[in-house]
Design a protein around this motif. Structure first.
Motif, PDB file in Angstrom:
ATOM      1  N   MET A 140       0.740  -1.140  -0.446  1.00 58.37           N
ATOM      2  CA  MET A 140       0.313  -0.195   0.166  1.00 58.37           C
ATOM      3  C   MET A 140       0.579   1.460  -0.112  1.00 58.37           C
ATOM      4  O   MET A 140       1.540   1.919   0.930  1.00 58.37           O
ATOM      5  CB  MET A 140      -0.822  -0.015   1.075  1.00 58.37           C
ATOM      6  N   LEU A 141       1.042   1.571  -1.261  1.00 61.11           N
ATOM      7  CA  LEU A 141       2.140   3.217  -1.488  1.00 61.11           C
ATOM      8  C   LEU A 141       1.614   4.266  -1.210  1.00 61.11           C
ATOM      9  O   LEU A 141       0.899   4.008  -1.381  1.00 61.11           O
ATOM     10  CB  LEU A 141       2.362   2.709  -3.098  1.00 61.11           C
ATOM     11  N   CYS A 142       1.670   5.121  -0.160  1.00 62.75           N
ATOM     12  CA  CYS A 142       1.494   6.659   0.223  1.00 62.75           C
ATOM     13  C   CYS A 142       2.596   7.263  -0.311  1.00 62.75           C
ATOM     14  O   CYS A 142       3.426   7.187   0.135  1.00 62.75           O
ATOM     15  CB  CYS A 142       0.950   6.107   2.127  1.00 62.75           C
ATOM     16  N   GLN A 143       1.622   8.756  -0.808  1.00 63.23           N
ATOM     17  CA  GLN A 143       2.614   9.135  -1.168  1.00 63.23           C
ATOM     18  C   GLN A 143       2.110  10.917   0.290  1.00 63.23           C
ATOM     19  O   GLN A 143       2.890  11.890   0.080  1.00 63.23           O
ATOM     20  CB  GLN A 143       1.713  10.466  -2.610  1.00 63.23           C
ATOM     21  N   SER A 144       0.984  11.098   1.362  1.00 64.50           N
ATOM     22  CA  SER A 144       0.921  11.673   1.954  1.00 64.50           C
ATOM     23  C   SER A 144       0.869  10.140   3.281  1.00 64.50           C
ATOM     24  O   SER A 144       1.072  10.039   3.905  1.00 64.50           O
ATOM     25  CB  SER A 144      -0.777  12.804   1.699  1.00 64.50           C
ATOM     26  N   ASP A 145       1.268  12.201   4.353  1.00 66.56           N
ATOM     27  CA  ASP A 145       2.242  11.376   6.248  1.00 66.56           C
ATOM     28  C   ASP A 145       0.335  10.641   6.812  1.00 66.56           C
ATOM     29  O   ASP A 145      -0.122   9.840   7.365  1.00 66.56           O
ATOM     30  CB  ASP A 145       2.444  11.996   6.628  1.00 66.56           C
ATOM     31  N   GLU A 151      -3.344   4.303   6.602  1.00 59.26           N
ATOM     32  CA  GLU A 151      -2.600   2.759   6.017  1.00 59.26           C
ATOM     33  C   GLU A 151      -1.986   1.547   7.486  1.00 59.26           C
ATOM     34  O   GLU A 151      -2.274   0.290   7.613  1.00 59.26           O
ATOM     35  CB  GLU A 151      -2.349   2.441   4.967  1.00 59.26           C
ATOM     36  N   ILE A 152      -1.485   2.348   7.973  1.00 58.07           N
ATOM     37  CA  ILE A 152      -0.718   2.047   8.670  1.00 58.07           C
ATOM     38  C   ILE A 152      -1.616   1.388   9.760  1.00 58.07           C
ATOM     39  O   ILE A 152      -1.439   0.319  11.017  1.00 58.07           O
ATOM     40  CB  ILE A 152       0.030   2.607  10.003  1.00 58.07           C
ATOM     41  N   LYS A 166       4.362  -5.606   7.746  1.00 57.78           N
ATOM     42  CA  LYS A 166       5.559  -4.476   7.422  1.00 57.78           C
ATOM     43  C   LYS A 166       4.645  -3.438   7.384  1.00 57.78           C
ATOM     44  O   LYS A 166       4.062  -2.494   6.593  1.00 57.78           O
ATOM     45  CB  LYS A 166       6.462  -5.174   7.157  1.00 57.78           C
ATOM     46  N   ASN A 167       4.955  -2.115   8.037  1.00 54.73           N
ATOM     47  CA  ASN A 167       5.404  -0.682   7.872  1.00 54.73           C
ATOM     48  C   ASN A 167       6.949  -0.622   6.914  1.00 54.73           C
ATOM     49  O   ASN A 167       7.855  -1.436   7.994  1.00 54.73           O
ATOM     50  CB  ASN A 167       5.647   0.115   9.131  1.00 54.73           C
ATOM     51  N   LEU A 168       7.342  -0.046   5.634  1.00 59.35           N
ATOM     52  CA  LEU A 168       7.977   0.402   5.105  1.00 59.35           C
ATOM     53  C   LEU A 168       8.498   1.506   5.052  1.00 59.35           C
ATOM     54  O   LEU A 168       7.449   2.843   4.746  1.00 59.35           O
ATOM     55  CB  LEU A 168       8.443  -0.606   4.001  1.00 59.35           C
ATOM     56  N   SER A 169       9.764   1.696   5.220  1.00 62.31           N
ATOM     57  CA  SER A 169      10.040   2.863   5.301  1.00 62.31           C
ATOM     58  C   SER A 169      10.256   3.797   3.914  1.00 62.31           C
ATOM     59  O   SER A 169      10.359   2.384   3.511  1.00 62.31           O
ATOM     60  CB  SER A 169      11.163   4.089   6.205  1.00 62.31           C
ATOM     61  N   ASN A 179      14.440  -0.912  -9.273  1.00 63.32           N
ATOM     62  CA  ASN A 179      14.941  -0.841 -10.287  1.00 63.32           C
ATOM     63  C   ASN A 179      14.452   0.598 -10.654  1.00 63.32           C
ATOM     64  O   ASN A 179      13.385   0.738 -12.354  1.00 63.32           O
ATOM     65  CB  ASN A 179      14.887  -2.182 -11.345  1.00 63.32           C
ATOM     66  N   ILE A 180      12.722   0.978 -10.255  1.00 67.78           N
ATOM     67  CA  ILE A 180      11.707   2.149 -11.235  1.00 67.78           C
ATOM     68  C   ILE A 180      12.274   3.095  -9.706  1.00 67.78           C
ATOM     69  O   ILE A 180      12.275   3.264  -8.043  1.00 67.78           O
ATOM     70  CB  ILE A 180      10.554   1.410 -10.874  1.00 67.78           C
ATOM     71  N   GLN A 181      12.317   4.274 -10.040  1.00 69.97           N
ATOM     72  CA  GLN A 181      11.869   5.299  -9.400  1.00 69.97           C
ATOM     73  C   GLN A 181      10.519   5.571  -8.818  1.00 69.97           C
ATOM     74  O   GLN A 181       9.503   5.099  -9.291  1.00 69.97           O
ATOM     75  CB  GLN A 181      11.929   6.572 -10.214  1.00 69.97           C
ATOM     76  N   LEU A 182      10.271   6.806  -7.719  1.00 74.61           N
ATOM     77  CA  LEU A 182       9.562   5.945  -6.366  1.00 74.61           C
ATOM     78  C   LEU A 182       8.993   7.887  -5.886  1.00 74.61           C
ATOM     79  O   LEU A 182       9.764   8.285  -5.556  1.00 74.61           O
ATOM     80  CB  LEU A 182       9.430   4.787  -5.277  1.00 74.61           C
ATOM     81  N   HIS A 183       7.515   7.716  -5.763  1.00 77.58           N
ATOM     82  CA  HIS A 183       8.276   8.883  -5.628  1.00 77.58           C
ATOM     83  C   HIS A 183       6.187   8.765  -4.667  1.00 77.58           C
ATOM     84  O   HIS A 183       5.996   8.405  -4.376  1.00 77.58           O
ATOM     85  CB  HIS A 183       6.874  10.591  -6.318  1.00 77.58           C
ATOM     86  N   ALA A 184       6.897   8.663  -2.824  1.00 74.55           N
ATOM     87  CA  ALA A 184       6.041   7.914  -2.454  1.00 74.55           C
ATOM     88  C   ALA A 184       6.670   8.373  -0.997  1.00 74.55           C
ATOM     89  O   ALA A 184       7.834   8.675  -0.500  1.00 74.55           O
ATOM     90  CB  ALA A 184       6.089   6.779  -2.226  1.00 74.55           C
ATOM     91  N   LYS A 185       5.698   8.741   0.341  1.00 72.15           N
ATOM     92  CA  LYS A 185       6.158   8.401   2.031  1.00 72.15           C
ATOM     93  C   LYS A 185       7.161   7.444   2.490  1.00 72.15           C
ATOM     94  O   LYS A 185       7.630   6.896   3.189  1.00 72.15           O
ATOM     95  CB  LYS A 185       5.526   8.997   2.845  1.00 72.15           C
ATOM     96  N   GLY A 186       5.981   6.782   1.960  1.00 73.18           N
ATOM     97  CA  GLY A 186       6.238   4.969   2.921  1.00 73.18           C
ATOM     98  C   GLY A 186       5.078   4.419   2.399  1.00 73.18           C
ATOM     99  O   GLY A 186       4.404   4.188   1.753  1.00 73.18           O
ATOM    100  N   ALA A 187       5.401   3.162   2.902  1.00 73.85           N
ATOM    101  CA  ALA A 187       4.276   1.825   2.789  1.00 73.85           C
ATOM    102  C   ALA A 187       3.895   0.637   3.864  1.00 73.85           C
ATOM    103  O   ALA A 187       5.327   0.316   4.838  1.00 73.85           O
ATOM    104  CB  ALA A 187       4.872   0.695   1.364  1.00 73.85           C
ATOM    105  N   VAL A 188       2.999   0.407   3.858  1.00 77.90           N
ATOM    106  CA  VAL A 188       2.562  -0.659   4.402  1.00 77.90           C
ATOM    107  C   VAL A 188       2.829  -2.841   3.293  1.00 77.90           C
ATOM    108  O   VAL A 188       2.386  -2.487   2.383  1.00 77.90           O
ATOM    109  CB  VAL A 188       0.982  -1.179   5.599  1.00 77.90           C
TER     110      VAL A 188
END
Length: 415
Positions: A140-145, A151-152, A166-169, A179-188
């Motif tokens: 679950m890829l998130c762009q906003s805090d 999602e957490i 798992k919560n991912l930074s 191998n891919i550019q990401l625009h995100a804060k983090g993910a679950v």
């Protein structure tokens, strides 16, 4: 005892019902109004999602739907119609958007998804199928805090239900997707989830069932259903009249129209979703939901699929270019290096998902027709719940105790 069974609908639910009924020794005929090679069972995101424990009908969803009503690019679009069917569904949906509905649904949604996920693996192993199936999890890829925090919290609920989360930074994300550019804060990360390439499973299952002796009647629309003394006596299509001991209504979004012929009030609306495929090597390896945009990204066998939107606007297969563009734009926002091409967008396809008012499927027998089993209304989780639904349907018709408690799925439940 072997029974003659007719299944109305040849999508994922119909095929899985046919599979398990065949295993029980029943004589099966599948009737579908299409050529059985397109629609929701072919254009979905391919997810197997025990993680999706929150039903569509949740607090705030109707409010968002009203807010997004005038935005044709919104993730959820509800087109108001002055018909009694839609108004009754909308009233029941609004009533179901409650904390009580969420609490009631969490465990049962998790349980049927876990059963179904494991059945996909079991089918592949037992039948020596080759369809694409992986258990890599779902991001679950998130762009906003703000959304990351939400999602957490959902992830914590999932953990309480026993699901690995798992919560991912951002640095941890980059380790998963180097191998891919990401625009995100983090993910679950939901480690419990899996994914497939839908058309490969459908093709292999149809071939298996044909060899097994299941009869397919394609491009036949059911025009009439003869009911006497609370029992279906026969059904008539555009080409033939059929009789059977038992009937299964698994016609997806069209189930509502057929249920009316039986005197059953099945509250159901078609929720259109779109997909864009890219055969280029985009570098994406993880199934991912772009959380703010509600767009699913799936690395399938030979291509990457971008899928999304829930457009409740009646039964039609019209392609809304604005909604297709919204999916493409979302992909670029989260993956800045990815720009989907004109040809990729122009090849977009859609499918109709049957949506019940409370976000729960209809699985079971209606009191109004004793030889009919209903299996529809799975919304976005039809693919994920397909094998489990088929198994449950087979157990009902074979007079066996169902693997799960079906009370919450009862077709006659009140809203």
């Amino acid at each position: 005892m072997s029974k003659k069974v007719i299944i109305i609908g040849g999508g994922i639910i119909g095929l899985c019902s046919a599979y398990y009924l065949h295993k029980e020794g029943h004589n099966i005929t599948v009737i579908d109004q299409s050529s059985m090679d397109y629609g929701a069972s072919y254009v979905n995101a391919g997810y197997l999602t025990p993680s999706h424990i929150i039903p569509l009908a949740a607090p705030g969803v109707m409010k968002k739907g009203l807010k997004w009503m005038f935005n044709p690019a919104s993730p959820l679009f509800i087109k108001p119609r002055l018909t009694s069917d839609f108004l009754q569904w909308a009233w029941a949906f609004n009533k179901s958007c409650s904390s009580e509905n969420v609490v009631r649904s969490i465990s049962v949604i998790k349980d049927i998804n876990l059963l179904s996920r494991d059945l996909y693996s079991e089918i592949k192993e037992q039948e020596d199928f080759n369809f694409h199936l992986e258990r890599k999890g779902l991001l679950m890829l998130c762009q906003s805090d703000k959304l990351l925090e939400e999602e957490i919290l959902i992830g914590k609920i999932a953990q309480e239900e026993g699901l690995p989360v798992k919560n991912l930074s951002f640095p941890e994300l980059k380790q998963l997707e180097p191998n891919i550019q990401l625009h995100a804060k983090g993910a679950v990360l939901y480690e419990c989830d899996g994914h497939t390439t839908p058309h490969l499973f459908m093709k292999e299952m149809k071939a298996y069932l044909e060899i097994a002796g299941v009869t397919f009647r394609k491009n036949e629309k059911i025009n009439d259903i003869d009911v006497r003394n609370n029992k279906i006596v026969s059904i008539t299509s555009t080409s033939n009249t059929y009789t059977a001991d038992e009937y299964i209504l698994a016609a997806g979004s069209w189930s509502k129209l057929l249920s009316k012929k039986l005197g059953i009030k099945l509250l159901l609306e078609a929720g259109k979703g779109y997909r864009i495929n890219s055969k280029r090597d985009l570098g994406i390896t993880m199934p991912t939901i772009l959380a703010e945009a509600k767009v699913a990204v799936t690395p399938m066998q030979g291509f990457t699929r971008f899928a999304g939107t829930m457009e409740i606007a009646g039964i039609n297969h019209d392609i809304n270019k604005v909604r297709v563009e919204a999916i493409a734009n979302a992909a670029h926002r989260y993956y800045p290096d990815i720009i989907l091409t004109y040809d990729e967008k122009n090849d977009a396809a859609c499918g109709l998902r049957p949506v019940s008012p409370d976000g729960m499927a209809y699985i079971g027998k209606s009191s109004k027709c004793k030889n009919l089993t209903i299996a529809t209304g799975h919304a976005m989780m039809g693919w994920s719940m397909g094998p489990a639904t088929g198994k449950l349907v087979s157990e009902l018709i074979s007079d066996k105790k169902p693997s799960l408690n079906l009370e919450v799925y009862h077709p006659d439940r009140r809203f």
